[in-house]
Design an enzyme around this catalytic site. Sequence first.
Site, mmCIF file in Angstrom:
data_model
loop_
_atom_site.group_PDB
_atom_site.id
_atom_site.type_symbol
_atom_site.label_atom_id
_atom_site.label_comp_id
_atom_site.label_asym_id
_atom_site.label_seq_id
_atom_site.Cartn_x
_atom_site.Cartn_y
_atom_site.Cartn_z
ATOM 1 N N CYS A 82 65.356 59.240 91.740
ATOM 2 C CA CYS A 82 66.384 58.023 91.532
ATOM 3 C C CYS A 82 67.371 58.503 91.873
ATOM 4 C CB CYS A 82 65.581 57.141 90.768
ATOM 5 S SG CYS A 82 64.163 56.787 90.813
ATOM 6 N N HIS A 310 66.303 48.507 93.901
ATOM 7 C CA HIS A 310 66.319 49.340 93.885
ATOM 8 C C HIS A 310 65.554 50.616 94.601
ATOM 9 C CE1 HIS A 310 66.543 53.617 92.304
ATOM 10 N NE2 HIS A 310 64.914 53.474 91.519
#
Length: 354
Positions: A82, A310
């Site tokens: 991420c 996301h």
Amino acid sequence: MTVYITNAKRTPVGVKDGIFSTIEAAHLAAPVIKTLADCSAVPPDEVILGNVTGPGGNIARLSALLAGLPQSVPGFTVDRQCSSGLEAIRLGAALVASGEAQHVIAGGCESSSTSLRPEKAVFSPQSIGDPEMGIAAEWLAEREEISRKDQDDYAVLSYRRFAESIAAARFTHEIVPVGGCSVDEAALKKRPIERMAPRAKSAFQPGGTVTALNASAFNDAACAVFMTSVEAPGMKVIASAASGADPNFPAASPVPAIEKLLMKTGLSVSDIDVWEINEAFAVKIIYTARKLGIPFEKINPDGGGLALGHPYGASGAMLVLRLFYGMQQRNERFGIAAVGSAGGIGVAMLFERV
């Protein structure tokens, strides 16, 4: 050498199997790269992209060629889960600061819809622990006594801020249309989040506190910034830091990276005007805010990943983009972007508005 960010662009954010269901990650990144390059008088010396679930190969190079950049412009791809998009910008800034490059396009891209990797990768040895991200978020919530209501309340705040940003047209100038789409998919849906949040079922374990509404979705998007050693309005890169943490609690990993960054710069939490911290889970934001003493008013003021989405490899770059536009709109001086990643790795960067 001082590093300046002079432009930032992104695609709309799509939901998995939604508006970008058939568009691969490189084809999301190419229009963003082309737009940034077209706005510059000279081509970049390097293209760096973060990517997590792509098909392999070198998506940065492929994207640069699809964008029509000269074949002399190389590219390389970063996978720090991420944190990948933020790490790409961090590496690009290091190249410019060292004099190895004068202009760099850096960011990230992700296509959950076309990914060929349906299963979780291995991030840590089983002897240490390697939980699923949702389960790890549950563990952090339990350890830190962060309730379901705490998480739902923050999710409602994120959705409300996102809706306000859409209504105020704050994202208009940053979006590059792709496939005829110019609006975030989340903005097309009317979700009465205040009523839905308390009714949502536990997503990862029976009786758990993490749900589909206080955790992020699977998404498709690309985002990048243009960095240069030539002084210009925008943002100045001040410093960055990365830090490892317990792989069993990856949602806690922004904290040591931020602490390391503040120690490096001699600044305190109160010196920072705005924080963009990736909202993979509401529990991550709540933990980070409590641990460091950051008021919610200063975190993700335009809404974050819970509402917008996301897209793993692009998310870190989108934090920098939000600082780029948001600090100008609000006349703020210092901003920090921070992400926590699978395997227990945090990355943070400090910027100053120019």
